[in-house]
Design a protein around this motif. Structure first.
Motif, PDB file in Angstrom:
ATOM      1  N   ALA A  36       0.825  -1.215   0.000  1.00  0.00           N
ATOM      2  CA  ALA A  36       0.000   0.000   0.000  1.00  0.00           C
ATOM      3  C   ALA A  36       0.859   1.263   0.000  1.00  0.00           C
ATOM      4  O   ALA A  36       0.534   2.255  -0.653  1.00  0.00           O
ATOM      5  N   GLU A  37       1.985   1.220   0.704  1.00  0.00           N
ATOM      6  CA  GLU A  37       2.883   2.377   0.755  1.00  0.00           C
ATOM      7  C   GLU A  37       3.578   2.589  -0.594  1.00  0.00           C
ATOM      8  O   GLU A  37       3.759   3.724  -1.036  1.00  0.00           O
ATOM      9  N   VAL A  38       3.952   1.492  -1.259  1.00  0.00           N
ATOM     10  CA  VAL A  38       4.566   1.583  -2.590  1.00  0.00           C
ATOM     11  C   VAL A  38       3.572   2.211  -3.564  1.00  0.00           C
ATOM     12  O   VAL A  38       3.922   3.107  -4.326  1.00  0.00           O
ATOM     13  N   GLU A  39       2.318   1.752  -3.524  1.00  0.00           N
ATOM     14  CA  GLU A  39       1.305   2.286  -4.431  1.00  0.00           C
ATOM     15  C   GLU A  39       0.954   3.734  -4.110  1.00  0.00           C
ATOM     16  O   GLU A  39       0.610   4.508  -4.994  1.00  0.00           O
ATOM     17  N   GLY A  60       5.591   2.208 -15.337  1.00  0.00           N
ATOM     18  CA  GLY A  60       6.335   2.832 -16.426  1.00  0.00           C
ATOM     19  C   GLY A  60       6.181   2.092 -17.732  1.00  0.00           C
ATOM     20  O   GLY A  60       5.162   1.448 -17.982  1.00  0.00           O
ATOM     21  N   ASP A  61       7.219   2.196 -18.583  1.00  0.00           N
ATOM     22  CA  ASP A  61       7.207   1.547 -19.895  1.00  0.00           C
ATOM     23  C   ASP A  61       8.532   0.835 -20.123  1.00  0.00           C
ATOM     24  O   ASP A  61       9.354   0.758 -19.209  1.00  0.00           O
ATOM     25  N   LYS A  62       8.768   0.345 -21.345  1.00  0.00           N
ATOM     26  CA  LYS A  62       9.967  -0.445 -21.606  1.00  0.00           C
ATOM     27  C   LYS A  62      11.257   0.370 -21.513  1.00  0.00           C
ATOM     28  O   LYS A  62      12.324  -0.187 -21.312  1.00  0.00           O
ATOM     29  N   ASN A  63      11.176   1.680 -21.625  1.00  0.00           N
ATOM     30  CA  ASN A  63      12.365   2.534 -21.567  1.00  0.00           C
ATOM     31  C   ASN A  63      12.678   3.043 -20.164  1.00  0.00           C
ATOM     32  O   ASN A  63      13.831   3.274 -19.826  1.00  0.00           O
ATOM     33  N   SER A  64      11.663   3.261 -19.377  1.00  0.00           N
ATOM     34  CA  SER A  64      11.828   3.804 -18.030  1.00  0.00           C
ATOM     35  C   SER A  64      10.819   3.130 -17.114  1.00  0.00           C
ATOM     36  O   SER A  64       9.608   3.322 -17.284  1.00  0.00           O
ATOM     37  N   PHE A  65      11.305   2.328 -16.177  1.00  0.00           N
ATOM     38  CA  PHE A  65      10.377   1.592 -15.325  1.00  0.00           C
ATOM     39  C   PHE A  65      10.954   1.303 -13.948  1.00  0.00           C
ATOM     40  O   PHE A  65      12.169   1.363 -13.740  1.00  0.00           O
ATOM     41  N   ILE A  66      10.040   0.995 -13.043  1.00  0.00           N
ATOM     42  CA  ILE A  66      10.373   0.477 -11.717  1.00  0.00           C
ATOM     43  C   ILE A  66       9.613  -0.829 -11.580  1.00  0.00           C
ATOM     44  O   ILE A  66       8.422  -0.892 -11.850  1.00  0.00           O
ATOM     45  N   SER A  67      10.318  -1.863 -11.168  1.00  0.00           N
ATOM     46  CA  SER A  67       9.719  -3.174 -10.966  1.00  0.00           C
ATOM     47  C   SER A  67       9.896  -3.569  -9.496  1.00  0.00           C
ATOM     48  O   SER A  67      10.990  -3.431  -8.943  1.00  0.00           O
ATOM     49  N   VAL A  68       8.818  -4.028  -8.882  1.00  0.00           N
ATOM     50  CA  VAL A  68       8.854  -4.402  -7.467  1.00  0.00           C
ATOM     51  C   VAL A  68       8.327  -5.826  -7.314  1.00  0.00           C
ATOM     52  O   VAL A  68       7.271  -6.158  -7.838  1.00  0.00           O
ATOM     53  N   GLN A  69       9.079  -6.655  -6.592  1.00  0.00           N
ATOM     54  CA  GLN A  69       8.666  -8.022  -6.307  1.00  0.00           C
ATOM     55  C   GLN A  69       8.242  -8.075  -4.836  1.00  0.00           C
ATOM     56  O   GLN A  69       8.946  -7.565  -3.964  1.00  0.00           O
ATOM     57  N   TYR A  70       7.095  -8.721  -4.613  1.00  0.00           N
ATOM     58  CA  TYR A  70       6.524  -8.812  -3.273  1.00  0.00           C
ATOM     59  C   TYR A  70       6.476 -10.261  -2.795  1.00  0.00           C
ATOM     60  O   TYR A  70       6.230 -11.167  -3.583  1.00  0.00           O
ATOM     61  N   ALA A  71       6.641 -10.438  -1.504  1.00  0.00           N
ATOM     62  CA  ALA A  71       6.331 -11.686  -0.813  1.00  0.00           C
ATOM     63  C   ALA A  71       5.180 -11.312   0.115  1.00  0.00           C
ATOM     64  O   ALA A  71       5.357 -10.513   1.039  1.00  0.00           O
ATOM     65  N   GLY A  72       4.002 -11.858  -0.164  1.00  0.00           N
ATOM     66  CA  GLY A  72       2.804 -11.399   0.549  1.00  0.00           C
ATOM     67  C   GLY A  72       2.531  -9.973   0.129  1.00  0.00           C
ATOM     68  O   GLY A  72       2.452  -9.673  -1.058  1.00  0.00           O
ATOM     69  N   ASP A  73       2.445  -9.064   1.087  1.00  0.00           N
ATOM     70  CA  ASP A  73       2.231  -7.655   0.726  1.00  0.00           C
ATOM     71  C   ASP A  73       3.428  -6.790   1.107  1.00  0.00           C
ATOM     72  O   ASP A  73       3.307  -5.582   1.269  1.00  0.00           O
ATOM     73  N   LYS A  74       4.606  -7.402   1.221  1.00  0.00           N
ATOM     74  CA  LYS A  74       5.829  -6.667   1.573  1.00  0.00           C
ATOM     75  C   LYS A  74       6.846  -6.740   0.434  1.00  0.00           C
ATOM     76  O   LYS A  74       6.989  -7.769  -0.227  1.00  0.00           O
ATOM     77  N   VAL A  75       7.573  -5.647   0.218  1.00  0.00           N
ATOM     78  CA  VAL A  75       8.606  -5.607  -0.816  1.00  0.00           C
ATOM     79  C   VAL A  75       9.714  -6.592  -0.476  1.00  0.00           C
ATOM     80  O   VAL A  75      10.282  -6.568   0.625  1.00  0.00           O
ATOM     81  N   LEU A  76      10.017  -7.456  -1.430  1.00  0.00           N
ATOM     82  CA  LEU A  76      11.126  -8.394  -1.288  1.00  0.00           C
ATOM     83  C   LEU A  76      12.368  -7.794  -1.946  1.00  0.00           C
ATOM     84  O   LEU A  76      13.449  -7.747  -1.359  1.00  0.00           O
ATOM     85  N   MET A  77      12.212  -7.348  -3.202  1.00  0.00           N
ATOM     86  CA  MET A  77      13.302  -6.666  -3.917  1.00  0.00           C
ATOM     87  C   MET A  77      12.694  -5.778  -4.998  1.00  0.00           C
ATOM     88  O   MET A  77      11.511  -5.899  -5.323  1.00  0.00           O
ATOM     89  N   PHE A  78      13.509  -4.895  -5.551  1.00  0.00           N
ATOM     90  CA  PHE A  78      13.035  -3.949  -6.559  1.00  0.00           C
ATOM     91  C   PHE A  78      14.180  -3.557  -7.479  1.00  0.00           C
ATOM     92  O   PHE A  78      15.346  -3.704  -7.121  1.00  0.00           O
ATOM     93  N   SER A  79      13.816  -3.093  -8.669  1.00  0.00           N
ATOM     94  CA  SER A  79      14.829  -2.647  -9.632  1.00  0.00           C
ATOM     95  C   SER A  79      14.225  -1.534 -10.492  1.00  0.00           C
ATOM     96  O   SER A  79      13.021  -1.370 -10.543  1.00  0.00           O
ATOM     97  N   GLY A  80      15.093  -0.809 -11.161  1.00  0.00           N
ATOM     98  CA  GLY A  80      14.645   0.261 -12.031  1.00  0.00           C
ATOM     99  C   GLY A  80      15.560   0.415 -13.224  1.00  0.00           C
ATOM    100  O   GLY A  80      16.718  -0.037 -13.189  1.00  0.00           O
ATOM    101  N   GLN A  81      15.057   1.044 -14.273  1.00  0.00           N
ATOM    102  CA  GLN A  81      15.860   1.286 -15.471  1.00  0.00           C
ATOM    103  C   GLN A  81      15.411   2.582 -16.119  1.00  0.00           C
ATOM    104  O   GLN A  81      14.214   2.892 -16.154  1.00  0.00           O
ATOM    105  N   GLY A  82      16.358   3.342 -16.632  1.00  0.00           N
ATOM    106  CA  GLY A  82      16.064   4.569 -17.375  1.00  0.00           C
ATOM    107  C   GLY A  82      15.460   5.672 -16.538  1.00  0.00           C
ATOM    108  O   GLY A  82      14.772   6.544 -17.069  1.00  0.00           O
ATOM    109  N   LEU A  83      15.724   5.674 -15.247  1.00  0.00           N
ATOM    110  CA  LEU A  83      15.136   6.672 -14.353  1.00  0.00           C
ATOM    111  C   LEU A  83      15.916   7.982 -14.406  1.00  0.00           C
ATOM    112  O   LEU A  83      17.125   7.983 -14.526  1.00  0.00           O
ATOM    113  N   LYS A  84      15.182   9.086 -14.291  1.00  0.00           N
ATOM    114  CA  LYS A  84      15.826  10.415 -14.307  1.00  0.00           C
ATOM    115  C   LYS A  84      15.527  11.133 -13.023  1.00  0.00           C
ATOM    116  O   LYS A  84      14.613  10.896 -12.352  1.00  0.00           O
TER     117      LYS A  84
END
Length: 84
Positions: A36-39, A60-84
């Motif tokens: 909920a905090e991520v959203e 985001g889109d294929k050029n600039s995005f943030i990807s978040v992986q959850y276990a249950g409703d908690k962030v497990l790991m995250f990554s990003g690409q093309g961020l400004k």
């Protein structure tokens, strides 16, 4: 008619400039953060999928995005690409 086109173009540029998919918001993410905090930080995800208590959401889109992986409703790991 030109004024309307100019207003629409200005709105689109402003909307793109206000994207929540940026380096500043990426740096606020942390492992264990509730979904909920991520959203609240990034808005509604562009895409989500998952099974068996694990899920992955992308903003985001294929050029600039943030990807978040959850276990249950908690962030497990995250990554990003093309961020400004």
């Amino acid at each position: 008619m030109k004024l309307r086109s100019l207003a629409l173009l200005s709105f689109c540029v402003l909307l793109a400039a206000c994207s929540k998919v940026n380096q500043e918001n990426y740096s606020k993410l942390s492992a264990g953060m509730p979904k909920a905090e991520v959203e609240k930080l990034l808005g509604s995800p562009t895409d989500c999928s998952g099974a068996l208590g694990m899920s992955s959401c992308t903003w985001g889109d294929k050029n600039s995005f943030i990807s978040v992986q959850y276990a249950g409703d908690k962030v497990l790991m995250f990554s990003g690409q093309g961020l400004k």
